[in-house]
Motif scaffolding. Structure first.
Motif, PDB file in Angstrom:
ATOM      1  N   CYS A 252       0.803  -1.237   0.000  1.00 41.78           N
ATOM      2  CA  CYS A 252       0.000   0.000   0.000  1.00 41.78           C
ATOM      3  C   CYS A 252       0.827   1.274   0.000  1.00 41.78           C
ATOM      4  O   CYS A 252       0.278   2.365  -0.188  1.00 41.78           O
ATOM      5  CB  CYS A 252      -0.967   0.004   1.175  1.00 41.78           C
ATOM      6  SG  CYS A 252      -0.193   0.119   2.806  1.00 41.78           S
ATOM      7  N   GLY A 253       2.156   1.186   0.207  1.00 42.39           N
ATOM      8  CA  GLY A 253       2.953   2.410   0.233  1.00 42.39           C
ATOM      9  C   GLY A 253       2.438   3.382   1.272  1.00 42.39           C
ATOM     10  O   GLY A 253       2.139   3.008   2.409  1.00 42.39           O
ATOM     11  N   ALA A 254       2.293   4.639   0.881  1.00 41.71           N
ATOM     12  CA  ALA A 254       1.781   5.666   1.792  1.00 41.71           C
ATOM     13  C   ALA A 254       0.260   5.668   1.883  1.00 41.71           C
ATOM     14  O   ALA A 254      -0.316   6.533   2.531  1.00 41.71           O
ATOM     15  CB  ALA A 254       2.276   7.042   1.358  1.00 41.71           C
ATOM     16  N   GLY A 255      -0.392   4.711   1.202  1.00 45.09           N
ATOM     17  CA  GLY A 255      -1.832   4.529   1.378  1.00 45.09           C
ATOM     18  C   GLY A 255      -2.720   5.188   0.345  1.00 45.09           C
ATOM     19  O   GLY A 255      -3.928   5.248   0.536  1.00 45.09           O
ATOM     20  N   VAL A 256      -2.175   5.656  -0.769  1.00 43.27           N
ATOM     21  CA  VAL A 256      -2.967   6.457  -1.712  1.00 43.27           C
ATOM     22  C   VAL A 256      -4.142   5.676  -2.278  1.00 43.27           C
ATOM     23  O   VAL A 256      -5.291   6.129  -2.218  1.00 43.27           O
ATOM     24  CB  VAL A 256      -2.081   7.009  -2.847  1.00 43.27           C
ATOM     25  CG1 VAL A 256      -2.942   7.717  -3.892  1.00 43.27           C
ATOM     26  CG2 VAL A 256      -1.051   7.976  -2.280  1.00 43.27           C
ATOM     27  N   ALA A 257      -3.907   4.490  -2.857  1.00 43.55           N
ATOM     28  CA  ALA A 257      -5.006   3.735  -3.469  1.00 43.55           C
ATOM     29  C   ALA A 257      -6.038   3.340  -2.423  1.00 43.55           C
ATOM     30  O   ALA A 257      -7.254   3.486  -2.634  1.00 43.55           O
ATOM     31  CB  ALA A 257      -4.470   2.510  -4.196  1.00 43.55           C
ATOM     32  N   MET A 258      -5.582   2.825  -1.302  1.00 46.23           N
ATOM     33  CA  MET A 258      -6.487   2.398  -0.239  1.00 46.23           C
ATOM     34  C   MET A 258      -7.362   3.548   0.241  1.00 46.23           C
ATOM     35  O   MET A 258      -8.580   3.400   0.433  1.00 46.23           O
ATOM     36  CB  MET A 258      -5.654   1.841   0.916  1.00 46.23           C
ATOM     37  CG  MET A 258      -6.430   1.428   2.141  1.00 46.23           C
ATOM     38  SD  MET A 258      -5.317   0.871   3.458  1.00 46.23           S
ATOM     39  CE  MET A 258      -4.461   2.403   3.848  1.00 46.23           C
ATOM     40  N   LEU A 259      -6.772   4.725   0.418  1.00 42.94           N
ATOM     41  CA  LEU A 259      -7.523   5.860   0.934  1.00 42.94           C
ATOM     42  C   LEU A 259      -8.425   6.477  -0.135  1.00 42.94           C
ATOM     43  O   LEU A 259      -9.506   6.973   0.177  1.00 42.94           O
ATOM     44  CB  LEU A 259      -6.572   6.894   1.522  1.00 42.94           C
ATOM     45  CG  LEU A 259      -5.769   6.387   2.731  1.00 42.94           C
ATOM     46  CD1 LEU A 259      -4.810   7.456   3.227  1.00 42.94           C
ATOM     47  CD2 LEU A 259      -6.696   5.938   3.860  1.00 42.94           C
ATOM     48  N   CYS A 260      -8.011   6.440  -1.400  1.00 38.81           N
ATOM     49  CA  CYS A 260      -8.910   6.875  -2.477  1.00 38.81           C
ATOM     50  C   CYS A 260     -10.139   5.968  -2.532  1.00 38.81           C
ATOM     51  O   CYS A 260     -11.263   6.445  -2.739  1.00 38.81           O
ATOM     52  CB  CYS A 260      -8.188   6.856  -3.817  1.00 38.81           C
ATOM     53  SG  CYS A 260      -7.054   8.242  -4.072  1.00 38.81           S
ATOM     54  N   LEU A 261      -9.928   4.670  -2.347  1.00 37.31           N
ATOM     55  CA  LEU A 261     -11.058   3.742  -2.309  1.00 37.31           C
ATOM     56  C   LEU A 261     -11.967   4.048  -1.123  1.00 37.31           C
ATOM     57  O   LEU A 261     -13.197   4.084  -1.254  1.00 37.31           O
ATOM     58  CB  LEU A 261     -10.541   2.307  -2.239  1.00 37.31           C
ATOM     59  CG  LEU A 261     -11.593   1.203  -2.158  1.00 37.31           C
ATOM     60  CD1 LEU A 261     -12.544   1.243  -3.347  1.00 37.31           C
ATOM     61  CD2 LEU A 261     -10.912  -0.169  -2.059  1.00 37.31           C
TER      62      LEU A 261
ATOM     63  N   GLY B  55      -4.321  -2.473   4.914  1.00 38.34           N
ATOM     64  CA  GLY B  55      -3.190  -2.336   4.011  1.00 38.34           C
ATOM     65  C   GLY B  55      -1.994  -3.102   4.525  1.00 38.34           C
ATOM     66  O   GLY B  55      -1.803  -3.216   5.743  1.00 38.34           O
ATOM     67  N   LEU B  56      -1.200  -3.627   3.599  1.00 38.86           N
ATOM     68  CA  LEU B  56       0.044  -4.326   3.931  1.00 38.86           C
ATOM     69  C   LEU B  56       1.179  -3.651   3.178  1.00 38.86           C
ATOM     70  O   LEU B  56       1.094  -3.451   1.962  1.00 38.86           O
ATOM     71  CB  LEU B  56      -0.038  -5.801   3.518  1.00 38.86           C
ATOM     72  CG  LEU B  56       1.243  -6.622   3.687  1.00 38.86           C
ATOM     73  CD1 LEU B  56       1.628  -6.747   5.160  1.00 38.86           C
ATOM     74  CD2 LEU B  56       1.090  -8.004   3.055  1.00 38.86           C
ATOM     75  N   GLU B  57       2.233  -3.290   3.894  1.00 42.12           N
ATOM     76  CA  GLU B  57       3.383  -2.609   3.287  1.00 42.12           C
ATOM     77  C   GLU B  57       4.669  -3.147   3.898  1.00 42.12           C
ATOM     78  O   GLU B  57       4.798  -3.247   5.119  1.00 42.12           O
ATOM     79  CB  GLU B  57       3.279  -1.106   3.507  1.00 42.12           C
ATOM     80  CG  GLU B  57       4.499  -0.297   3.120  1.00 42.12           C
ATOM     81  CD  GLU B  57       4.967  -0.536   1.689  1.00 42.12           C
ATOM     82  OE1 GLU B  57       6.185  -0.629   1.460  1.00 42.12           O
ATOM     83  OE2 GLU B  57       4.097  -0.652   0.789  1.00 42.12           O
ATOM     84  N   VAL B  58       5.633  -3.486   3.043  1.00 47.65           N
ATOM     85  CA  VAL B  58       6.863  -4.099   3.513  1.00 47.65           C
ATOM     86  C   VAL B  58       7.818  -3.076   4.134  1.00 47.65           C
ATOM     87  O   VAL B  58       8.589  -3.422   5.049  1.00 47.65           O
ATOM     88  CB  VAL B  58       7.547  -4.867   2.357  1.00 47.65           C
ATOM     89  CG1 VAL B  58       8.083  -3.921   1.299  1.00 47.65           C
ATOM     90  CG2 VAL B  58       8.648  -5.791   2.885  1.00 47.65           C
ATOM     91  N   GLN B  59       7.788  -1.835   3.673  1.00 46.83           N
ATOM     92  CA  GLN B  59       8.728  -0.827   4.164  1.00 46.83           C
ATOM     93  C   GLN B  59       8.144  -0.117   5.390  1.00 46.83           C
ATOM     94  O   GLN B  59       7.105   0.550   5.283  1.00 46.83           O
ATOM     95  CB  GLN B  59       9.042   0.184   3.068  1.00 46.83           C
ATOM     96  CG  GLN B  59       9.661  -0.449   1.835  1.00 46.83           C
ATOM     97  CD  GLN B  59      10.201   0.567   0.860  1.00 46.83           C
ATOM     98  OE1 GLN B  59      11.190   1.254   1.148  1.00 46.83           O
ATOM     99  NE2 GLN B  59       9.565   0.688  -0.301  1.00 46.83           N
ATOM    100  N   PRO B  60       8.781  -0.227   6.543  1.00 44.69           N
ATOM    101  CA  PRO B  60       8.210   0.347   7.768  1.00 44.69           C
ATOM    102  C   PRO B  60       7.897   1.830   7.663  1.00 44.69           C
ATOM    103  O   PRO B  60       6.859   2.282   8.164  1.00 44.69           O
ATOM    104  CB  PRO B  60       9.289   0.071   8.827  1.00 44.69           C
ATOM    105  CG  PRO B  60      10.018  -1.117   8.310  1.00 44.69           C
ATOM    106  CD  PRO B  60      10.032  -0.981   6.822  1.00 44.69           C
ATOM    107  N   ALA B  61       8.774   2.618   7.025  1.00 45.70           N
ATOM    108  CA  ALA B  61       8.540   4.062   6.947  1.00 45.70           C
ATOM    109  C   ALA B  61       7.298   4.376   6.130  1.00 45.70           C
ATOM    110  O   ALA B  61       6.534   5.298   6.463  1.00 45.70           O
ATOM    111  CB  ALA B  61       9.760   4.750   6.336  1.00 45.70           C
ATOM    112  N   TYR B  62       7.072   3.629   5.065  1.00 45.28           N
ATOM    113  CA  TYR B  62       5.878   3.860   4.246  1.00 45.28           C
ATOM    114  C   TYR B  62       4.629   3.385   4.971  1.00 45.28           C
ATOM    115  O   TYR B  62       3.565   4.013   4.875  1.00 45.28           O
ATOM    116  CB  TYR B  62       6.028   3.158   2.894  1.00 45.28           C
ATOM    117  CG  TYR B  62       6.941   3.884   1.931  1.00 45.28           C
ATOM    118  CD1 TYR B  62       6.443   4.682   0.920  1.00 45.28           C
ATOM    119  CD2 TYR B  62       8.328   3.766   2.041  1.00 45.28           C
ATOM    120  CE1 TYR B  62       7.285   5.348   0.037  1.00 45.28           C
ATOM    121  CE2 TYR B  62       9.180   4.421   1.172  1.00 45.28           C
ATOM    122  CZ  TYR B  62       8.653   5.208   0.175  1.00 45.28           C
ATOM    123  OH  TYR B  62       9.495   5.871  -0.689  1.00 45.28           O
ATOM    124  N   ALA B  63       4.720   2.271   5.684  1.00 42.09           N
ATOM    125  CA  ALA B  63       3.573   1.804   6.470  1.00 42.09           C
ATOM    126  C   ALA B  63       3.168   2.850   7.501  1.00 42.09           C
ATOM    127  O   ALA B  63       1.979   3.101   7.729  1.00 42.09           O
ATOM    128  CB  ALA B  63       3.900   0.474   7.150  1.00 42.09           C
TER     129      ALA B  63
END
Length: 253
Positions: free
Chosen positions: A50-59, A70-78
């Protein structure tokens, strides 16, 4: 931790999303992905990567009342995704982890919808920013993204992906025998141009035949001639007004 941040507006400014100034920043592809998901209020949706959450939050902005994760591998982006969800008053649970080793909190759950914008590039020059490089260049095979998404779906649930057009064969190979009612929407920058992206939707366990839709055209003019935006009316509705991107016929079994 990401220190150099900027705030970007999405859906005509309805969403304010903090993203890295020099790292990976989601844009139109994430908005198009969210618009193509046929979720309804009361359903559940998971975004992989999900990165910084753009698609999830647009939805979530388009369909209030969703149960979002959302699932994100990079802690800073999560962490940015958590921050952005809270700042935009959209309820979403965020999990940090690798889809190849699904976190225990997600492993035994299923969802009505899974969406994903997997990395586009198999190889090429590495990005100067490590976070951007990981988001853009494939570390986990595309087939595993598809399979991980299907495993998190309930029977009859929908997987929706956006990917480069030249990787469509790999997406279809990963779906083969696992999902049906596959619908492909080519996305072209301009009328008469080859599609650069495809949005693919597939229903877990369905048997309906594949459908290839007419291309969705992003820009009105035949070529880029000025800095002014020249979105088609359809693209304007999706990117600025939060309209859904109907792929049609998705009740098929």
């Amino acid at each position: 931790m990401v220190d150099d941040l900027r705030e970007d507006g999405f859906l005509g400014g309805r969403l304010r999303i903090v993203q890295p100034a020099r790292g990976y920043r989601a844009g139109a592809d994430a908005v198009m992905l969210a618009a193509a998901c046929p979720a309804r209020a009361g359903q559940s949706a998971l975004e992989l990567g999900c990165g910084a959450g753009v698609a999830m939050l647009c939805l979530g902005a388009r369909v209030p009342g969703l149960r979002l994760a959302g699932l994100e591998v990079q802690p800073a982006y999560a962490e940015l995704a958590r921050r952005n969800a809270a700042a935009n008053a959209i309820a979403a649970e965020l999990h940090q982890g690798d889809l190849a080793r699904m976190p225990a909190a997600l492993r035994d759950r299923d969802f009505d919808h899974v969406i994903a914008n997997p990395p586009y590039f198999l190889d090429g020059p590495s990005a100067p920013d490590a976070g951007r490089g990981l988001a853009r260049h494939e570390q986990v095979p595309l087939a595993l993204w598809v399979r991980a998404g299907l495993r998190r779906l309930r029977p009859g649930g929908w997987l929706t992906l956006i990917q480069r057009a030249d990787r469509l064969a790999a997406v279809l190979a990963a779906l083969d025998g696992r999902a049906g009612a596959i619908t492909i929407l080519p996305v072209a920058a301009r009328q008469g141009r080859d599609a650069g992206r495809v949005i693919v939707a597939a229903r877990k366990g369905a048997r309906a035949p594949l459908r290839l839709l007419s291309p969705f055209v992003m820009h009105e003019k035949p070529s880029h001639s000025a800095d002014a935006e020249d979105l088609t009316a359809a693209a304007q509705a999706v990117l600025r007004e939060g309209a859904s991107l109907s792929l049609g016929g998705r009740d098929s079994r």
